[in-house]
Design an enzyme around this catalytic site. Structure first.
Site, short mmCIF file in Angstrom:
data_model
loop_
_atom_site.label_atom_id
_atom_site.label_comp_id
_atom_site.label_asym_id
_atom_site.label_seq_id
_atom_site.Cartn_x
_atom_site.Cartn_y
_atom_site.Cartn_z
N SER A 92 108.29 -10.90 57.22
CA SER A 92 107.41 -12.05 57.00
C SER A 92 107.47 -13.01 58.19
O SER A 92 107.21 -12.59 59.32
CB SER A 92 107.82 -12.72 55.69
N LYS A 124 107.16 -12.04 62.31
CA LYS A 124 106.37 -12.66 63.40
C LYS A 124 107.32 -12.99 64.55
O LYS A 124 107.02 -12.73 65.72
CB LYS A 124 105.71 -13.96 62.92
N TRP A 162 97.96 -11.46 51.07
CA TRP A 162 98.09 -12.65 51.94
C TRP A 162 98.35 -12.21 53.38
O TRP A 162 97.80 -12.76 54.32
CB TRP A 162 99.22 -13.51 51.38
N HIS A 165 105.29 -8.28 48.62
CA HIS A 165 105.79 -8.80 49.89
C HIS A 165 107.33 -8.83 49.86
O HIS A 165 107.91 -9.64 49.14
CB HIS A 165 105.22 -10.23 50.00
C1 GTR Z 1 104.24 -17.57 53.61
C2 GTR Z 1 103.44 -17.65 54.88
C3 GTR Z 1 103.41 -16.29 55.50
C4 GTR Z 1 104.78 -15.67 55.56
C5 GTR Z 1 105.66 -16.03 54.38
C6 GTR Z 1 107.15 -15.82 54.57
O1 GTR Z 1 104.19 -18.68 52.82
O2 GTR Z 1 102.18 -18.10 54.54
O3 GTR Z 1 102.80 -16.34 56.77
O4 GTR Z 1 105.39 -15.95 56.75
O5 GTR Z 1 105.55 -17.33 54.03
O6 GTR Z 1 107.68 -15.92 55.66
O7 GTR Z 1 107.80 -15.58 53.58
#
Ligand code: GTR
Length: 383
Positions: A221, A225, A312, A363
């Site tokens: 997540s 990045k 998402w 996720h």
């Molecule tokens: C979310 C964000 C994502 C992702 C995620 C995470 O809220 O919108 O881009 O990075 O967090 O890191 O768990």
């Protein structure tokens, strides 16, 4: 672009399904739009320019590399950790900048059954690394499974480098090395976390148990990045894994569904440089797109993974980005993805220089994701 690469790219994009129309930057074009045809020309004329666009417009410019006062030491070593499975090292990295000093405390585990030096997975972690804590396994660090496959692993908590909160600027390395008020292109937290991973790499190159030619960065997540950007900046990492990194990670900016630049820069502005905000609802104005971030990994190994319920992050867009990064890998004589058709859930594409799978589920960084990453490592990376 040679005709052959053009054909591969067009075929790839057709197979990948409906994509955004024109105006996606060509990862082989230099700043004047000239398409390069050799790895040397790409390295000389394209890579640096692409990196600079990402620095100035997305993740920010780092004011410092390895700082002058850098020190790393092993605070505690346990040769029989986890019931004798591994040698554990608690490391302390210290550094000083113009506005203070900081510390990072990574934890390294080397499998006792493996022949040293050992290829190593470096995890960007959400929690304090503790291989005995259940929270670590839940947080995506299944140490026993990793060690059982003959790999070493090291983890650190990203917030120790720079806090993961909007008002965290004053408490992390950006305050130690940065100026206030921050410039519009000053580094954000994602880049700061990657800087921390590079400082851990500085230590790993000195540890004879670690194969420094084979250190992978992995993150889930927001940490996915950060891992991608870290490896774009630091070419010592030979394998990069993006787990469900989505928006501003592996997924395209222009065409993606779910989270967009407007969402991410309003919820998490501090992850990026301020300049990134001007692309809210104007992704088409970005001088680059995220497939070029993936291209910056070439010709090293790259693995991108998505999840079926992670709309998402948009797994299809992550796949599209891998397809679009393919020409950079092709320039180096490598196949990017082995196939340009999105594979069915849980089928891993492991044969190309870019690995990919879309796990069934939400996720998350699951043990099954790790098994694919290690399968890919066994195939292309491990001695
Ligand atoms: C979310 C964000 C994502 C992702 C995620 C995470 O809220 O919108 O881009 O990075 O967090 O890191 O768990």
């Amino acid at each position: 672009m040679p005709i052959k690469s053009q054909l591969i790219l067009s075929a790839a994009l057709l197979l990948a399904g409906p994509l955004c129309a024109a105006d996606v930057p060509n990862p082989l074009a230099d700043a004047n739009g000239k398409v390069v045809t050799t790895p040397d020309a790409w390295k000389t004329n394209v890579r640096g320019q692409t990196l600079q666009f990402f620095r100035e417009q997305v993740y920010g410019v780092r004011p410092v590399g390895k700082p002058a006062g850098y020190q790393a030491k092993v605070l505690r070593e346990d040769p029989l950790a986890l019931g004798g499975l591994a040698t554990l090292k608690e490391i302390e990295i210290t550094f000083t900048g113009p506005n203070g000093s900081g510390k990072i405390h990574p934890v390294l585990l080397i499998p006792n059954s493996a022949k040293v030096p050992v290829p190593t997975f470096l995890l960007f972690g959400f929690v304090k690394p503790d291989p005995l804590a259940e929270a670590n396994v839940r947080g995506g660090w299944p140490v026993k499974e990793i060690l059982a496959r003959g790999y070493a692993t090291v983890a650190f908590e990203v917030s120790e480098v720079d806090p993961d909160r909007a008002d965290g600027f004053g408490d992390g390395i950006r305050a130690i090395f940065g100026k206030q008020p921050a410039a519009a292109d000053a580094w954000g937290a994602l880049s700061a976390w990657g800087w921390g991973a590079s400082r851990i790499m500085d230590y790993l190159t000195t540890d004879p148990a670690v194969d420094a030619q084979r250190v992978a960065v992995i993150g889930h997540s927001r940490c996915g990045k950060a891992a991608l950007w870290c490896a774009a900046e630091d070419e010592r990492f030979s394998y990069v894994i993006s787990n469900n990194s989505g928006c501003s990670g592996a997924a395209m900016a222009r065409s993606k569904q779910g989270e967009r630049v407007a969402n991410i820069t309003s919820h998490f502005p501090y992850w990026f440089c301020q300049n990134y905000q001007q692309y809210s609802n104007h992704e088409d104005r970005l001088p680059i797109d995220q497939h070029q971030l993936l291209g910056l990994i070439a010709p090293r190994l790259l693995y991108v993974a998505s999840a079926t319920q992670d709309d998402w992050a948009d797994g299809k867009s992550e796949f599209e980005s891998c397809v679009r990064a393919g020409p950079v890998f092709a320039l180096f004589g490598k196949t990017g993805l082995e196939s340009t058709t999105l594979p069915p859930p849980d089928k891993a594409l492991l044969d190309g220089g870019i690995g990919y799978h879309m796990r069934t589920g939400k996720h998350d960084l699951a043990v099954s994701d790790w098994q694919h990453y290690m399968d890919f490592g066994d195939k292309h990376w491990k001695r």
